[in-house]
Write an enzyme that holds these catalytic residues in place. Sequence first.
Site, PDB file in Angstrom:
ATOM      1  N   GLY A 111      46.020   9.961  23.459  1.00 54.23           N
ATOM      2  CA  GLY A 111      44.891   9.078  23.192  1.00 54.23           C
ATOM      3  C   GLY A 111      45.237   7.602  23.263  1.00 54.23           C
ATOM      4  N   LYS A 157      43.976  -4.151  25.388  1.00 59.20           N
ATOM      5  CA  LYS A 157      45.245  -3.453  25.193  1.00 59.20           C
ATOM      6  C   LYS A 157      46.124  -4.280  24.264  1.00 59.20           C
ATOM      7  CE  LYS A 157      48.892  -1.027  27.724  1.00 59.20           C
ATOM      8  NZ  LYS A 157      49.375  -0.630  29.069  1.00 59.20           N
ATOM      9  N   ASP A 184      48.563  11.822  31.505  1.00 61.56           N
ATOM     10  CA  ASP A 184      47.694  10.900  30.776  1.00 61.56           C
ATOM     11  C   ASP A 184      47.662   9.526  31.431  1.00 61.56           C
ATOM     12  OD1 ASP A 184      50.452  11.077  29.610  1.00 61.56           O
ATOM     13  OD2 ASP A 184      49.819   9.253  28.604  1.00 61.56           O
TER      14      ASP A 184
END
Length: 620
Positions: free
Chosen positions: A180, A203, A371
């Site tokens: 995640g 971010k 991911d």
Amino acid sequence: MMLRVCPSSLFNLRPLHLSTSSTEFPFCPSIRRELRLVPSRSSSSSFRRMESSPASETDSLGEDMQNQTDEGDKIKRKLEEFNWDHSFVNELPGDPRSDVISRKVFHACYSKVSPSVQVDDPQLVAWSDSVAELLDLHPKEFERLDFPLLLSGAKPLPGAMPYAQCYGGHQFGRWAGQLGDGRAITLGEVLNSKGERWELQLKGAGRTPYSRFSDGLAVLRSSIREFLCSEAMHCLGIPTTRALCLLTTGQGVIRDMFYDGNAKEEPGAIVCRVSQSFLRFGSYQIHASRGEEDLEIVGKLADYAIRHHFPCIEMSMNRSDSLSFKTGDDSVVDLTSNKYAAWVVEVAERTATLFARWQGVGFTHGVLNTDNMSILGQTIDYGPFGFLDTFDPSYTPNTTDLPGRRYCFANQPDIGLWNIAQFAEALAAAQLINEKEANYAMERYGDKFMDEYEAIMTKKLGLSKYNKEMISKLLNNMAVDKVDYTNFFRLLSNVKANPSTSDDELLNPLKAALLDIGKERKEEWIRWVRGYIHEVSGGDTSSDEERKARMDSVNPKYILRNYLCQSAIDAAEQGDFSEVNNLLRLMKRPYEEQPGMEKYARLPPAWAYRPGVCMLSCSS
């Protein structure tokens, strides 16, 4: 379900290691598979694919993708005037909790969470005018005194609905479970005046339920690298997430850069990333891994992606025409009977195109976990990446990858295929596609990759047709003599198609790249250049100047070498951001000569090979 390409969850990769002898080095990929098109009864119209990026055009990788026709006065907005949509939050299941306690999040695609980063006089370091244009953002907005507060998340951006996405993934070939957005917080989706959807994501904006043991923050060195490389890749013509701006937080962040127990304080920073979507392969894998109740979410996420990011697939489903294909084992796959099958094929082809372009410019991602794989076929998550300096197929820029070099440059095409297999397996677990459709998607990956790679390499050499033997021999020679990848191809365009050139003069155009080669190796290069001149003079009627122009349009003069990044980082950590902005301007035109900037095309200095420059960790 048994997939032919990856019969087990462990995929043993064999990097293409180099012998120091002059033995032929078999670098050229060979993952192409036999594929036969079998028209159905109604095959007069082809299955139309949607391209959100110039994925299939290899005529000029340097084409400026920001050129737009004059549409009159363009809309320019203030930050408060963004046209927010929030389809991800409104159409998909969310976490009922809103705290940031690290935990497993079940039955949800996201968790609502607000940025929590602490700032102390945050500063705007750099921004991208072209990304601002995508968002219809007025250039004057960057001059606002509160811009750093709004784009760091320290002050709420009006209209935003922040969240962190839930996903899982395979890391270095092993299933890692829930991962995640541990330090990325999406503010929402902005619709521009053209109706395009762009997600804004911060971010380094603070903790989320997916942060695990981390603080959710980011440091200046990794943020500079991500900001610069996302924009540099875009200007190289490679699909990528973008970056609107880079800011410092004014706060320190503790990081152990080499995981050796020597943690230190570094300047904190935030990058505002922009993409049509930040959905990853792992966004589907996490729900497929959690049993019956979450399998329904895989379908909802697939429907969401197709509806908003692959609309031409649903349009094709409404046509009466059909397009069927025979796979390698003579199974028939009809892409117009199952939209999910058409979708996974589209994702596979975009991914293949992306990886082919990486190989063309010598880019090594470094952390190709599932991911970190975008469903849009974009480069995403810039960590310990690196462009090739000397041509070394076993090069990996990631210190964590050193033991097995799973993600080294030569392995990237195979890793892309392996990752597609994991993505297809997640869709198959939700019964969205069957085994034949999954295997067909992987066959299409191989076929598409080879088509794109061969086209790119043909253009890099200025050839009229692909010559596998010539290209294989060239790459072998480059690896043996540690030739700079970027500079060699740029210099190759200076070779004249004149068969009468003497041996003494033949290598003159390449002498800046062919350094310290002995007599035996010089003879090898003379033989190769002789064959190259014969090839270009026999199959092309273009002049040397015309061929040079074509080659220079696909072989960059400037790439974002790690040592250039580090020079900018070193200055920025002392408060001087001029080199960050110099590199940003330089990378906007990587295929142009840019007189006066030649120093940025030089070979790396000796200090560039120290730890933390040529190779990095995932610490950020």
